[in-house]
Design an enzyme around this catalytic site. Structure first.
Site, PDB file in Angstrom:
ATOM      1  N   LYS A 238      -8.343 -19.714 -41.141  1.00 48.45           N
ATOM      2  CA  LYS A 238      -8.539 -18.505 -41.920  1.00 48.45           C
ATOM      3  C   LYS A 238      -7.936 -18.668 -43.321  1.00 48.45           C
ATOM      4  O   LYS A 238      -6.939 -19.385 -43.493  1.00 48.45           O
ATOM      5  CB  LYS A 238      -7.842 -17.318 -41.242  1.00 48.45           C
ATOM      6  CG  LYS A 238      -8.408 -16.887 -39.910  1.00 48.45           C
ATOM      7  CD  LYS A 238      -7.578 -15.749 -39.335  1.00 48.45           C
ATOM      8  CE  LYS A 238      -8.077 -15.295 -37.973  1.00 48.45           C
ATOM      9  NZ  LYS A 238      -9.336 -14.534 -38.075  1.00 48.45           N
ATOM     10  N   ARG A 312     -12.923 -14.489 -27.479  1.00 48.67           N
ATOM     11  CA  ARG A 312     -13.910 -14.421 -26.402  1.00 48.67           C
ATOM     12  C   ARG A 312     -13.757 -15.595 -25.444  1.00 48.67           C
ATOM     13  O   ARG A 312     -14.129 -15.494 -24.271  1.00 48.67           O
ATOM     14  CB  ARG A 312     -15.316 -14.362 -27.006  1.00 48.67           C
ATOM     15  CG  ARG A 312     -15.731 -15.589 -27.790  1.00 48.67           C
ATOM     16  CD  ARG A 312     -16.870 -15.314 -28.746  1.00 48.67           C
ATOM     17  NE  ARG A 312     -16.445 -14.494 -29.886  1.00 48.67           N
ATOM     18  CZ  ARG A 312     -17.251 -14.133 -30.887  1.00 48.67           C
ATOM     19  NH1 ARG A 312     -18.517 -14.504 -30.877  1.00 48.67           N
ATOM     20  NH2 ARG A 312     -16.793 -13.402 -31.876  1.00 48.67           N
TER      21      ARG A 312
END
Length: 458
Positions: A238, A312
């Protein structure tokens, strides 16, 4: 010091708070003497949401407090007052224009929250006098919300996988529940490969924490929470502004832990299983790579399209394990996608479920307790966005369209059509201060889901 005081706990000096809006202002002014009416005029007081006027008495103290409110938002009505009013004890007038005393008291309590682990407050919060029945109803809700906020606000250095485990063990001790953990390579030995893959690069080993409680004969309820204690993004790292607040990426786990605590405290007649996959998505020589293929617990092969779509991955093994128990219901909480925030903003969690009736019931509960959420669709044609040419499917794809939906569709692959399942994509954070919602970690959907569960299993 508790922001709420039992009215029957003894005599004390108390200041009355009067709630007012445009419709009730003339009636309220008739109760006041000429001096106080002139005082309101001098202040330029208007009965708008959040307006506060402190009326003085002849001794230089406070006679009463006038507060502008929106009758449709009882939670916010008193939510800014504990931090704004002078130190002291207050009570609502007997003829309050908002009748729901519990929501008013809860708003006051939530607005009194302070995170003081690293910096102590310089002054105490104001306190509200309430009826004993109100106190009994509000305290468990306040404590659960405060737990979520405390867990999310704590920096990762002090809130890693082991610390999440400690929070679960504390509930287990209080409620005589059982805890089982798989840590580090035990995850591989017991077929939780995606949890291990996400967390293996951290110096703090990944783990799956399972708490079980309740009679085996009761309906089975599985609560799952995403426990990514910090998310660098992995090798798909990020940028700095995207990584700044990633201590909150375990917000789903915080919700799941607090909700499990509420279920046990209320002694709902369920066989409860709490599952928290707790990891740190770090970068090292053994970090998972874009293009890697992982065979999940459910047997699906998943291509890692993006290492920053890690939530996920940790959830899918936990969901598959929960499904094996054939429960009545699975609920998962996750700070899963920025796309949900783009679609709904920071204050509305995105609800996904494979049952229309469940959606109606939990949204009804959300409206009843003023804990909002919004349903988004499991639009199955979007599964094509997760296609892989080397594996059964990928964890992400090239398109940024419908990101909250595609993430939910990924999770749905691990839940059979016959299984009742609900997924909440929550922000778990307030970017700024609002009445009853101070800046920092936040519980979103927690009270709604508890109300829903209490209705379902009462």
């Amino acid at each position: 010091m508790s922001p709420l005081i039992d009215r029957k706990s003894g005599k004390r000096s108390v200041t009355t708070i009067e709630l007012v809006d445009a419709a009730s202002l003339p009636t309220m002014e008739q109760k006041l003497g000429a001096t106080h009416r002139q005082w309101l005029t001098s202040l330029g007081f208007r009965p708008t949401m959040g307006a506060v006027a402190v009326l003085p008495n002849n001794a230089g103290g406070i006679s009463r407090v006038i507060v502008g409110v929106d009758r449709k938002d009882p939670l916010a009505a008193l939510g800014s007052l504990p931090q704004r009013l002078p130190d002291g004890i207050y009570q609502l007038s007997e003829d309050s224009i908002i009748e729901d005393r519990e929501l008013l008291a809860l708003g006051w309590a939530l607005g009194a929250y302070r995170f003081e682990r690293y910096r102590k407050a310089t002054r105490p919060v104001a306190q509200l006098l309430v009826e004993p029945s109100t106190l009994r109803a509000v305290l468990p809700l306040m404590e659960a919300v405060f737990e979520v906020r405390d867990l999310v606000n704590t920096p990762t250095e002090d809130m890693g996988p082991a610390e999440l485990s400690a929070a679960i063990h504390a509930h287990a001790t209080e409620h005589k529940a059982k805890v089982t953990e798989w840590v580090g390579d035990e995850l591989l030995e017991n077929n939780f490969p995606t949890i291990h893959a996400v967390g293996r690069a951290s110096h703090r080993p990944p783990r799956l924490i399972e708490l079980t409680w309740g009679k085996n004969s009761n309906p089975k309820l599985v609560i799952v929470g995403k426990g990514v204690c910090f998310d660098t993004g992995g090798l798909d790292i990020k940028p700095s502004d995207g990584m700044r607040w990633m201590k909150k990426d375990m917000g789903g786990a915080a919700h799941a832990i607090a909700l499990a605590g509420m279920v046990m405290k209320a002694r709902l007649p369920v066989r409860l299983t709490l599952l928290v996959p707790a990891v740190e998505n770090a970068i090292a020589g053994n970090a998972m790579r874009p293009g890697d293929v992982i065979r999940t617990r459910a047997g699906h092969t998943v291509e890692v399209d993006n290492t920053d779509a890690e939530g996920r991955l940790v959830l899918c093994d936990a969901l598959a394990y929960g499904v094996e128990q054939s429960p009545d219901l699975i609920v998962d909480f996750a700070t899963l996608t920025g796309a949900a925030r783009v679609a709904l903003g920071p204050e509305l969690p995105a609800l996904f479920t494979n049952r229309d009736q469940l959606a109606d019931e939990v949204i009804g509960a959300a409206e009843a307790v003023h804990d909002p959420m919004w349903r988004l669709p499991l639009w199955r044609p979007y599964r094509r966005m997760l296609e892989s040419y080397v594996a059964d499917f990928a964890n992400a794809g090239p398109s940024r369209h419908g990101g909250a939906i595609t993430a939910a569709l990924y999770l749905e692959r691990f839940v059979p059509e016959s299984q009742n399942w609900m997924h909440l994509d929550t922000y778990a954070w307030n970017d700024g201060d609002r009445p009853a919602h101070p800046r920092g970690g936040e519980a979103q959907g927690l009270r709604a889901f508890f109300k829903f569960l209490a209705n379902r299993y009462s």
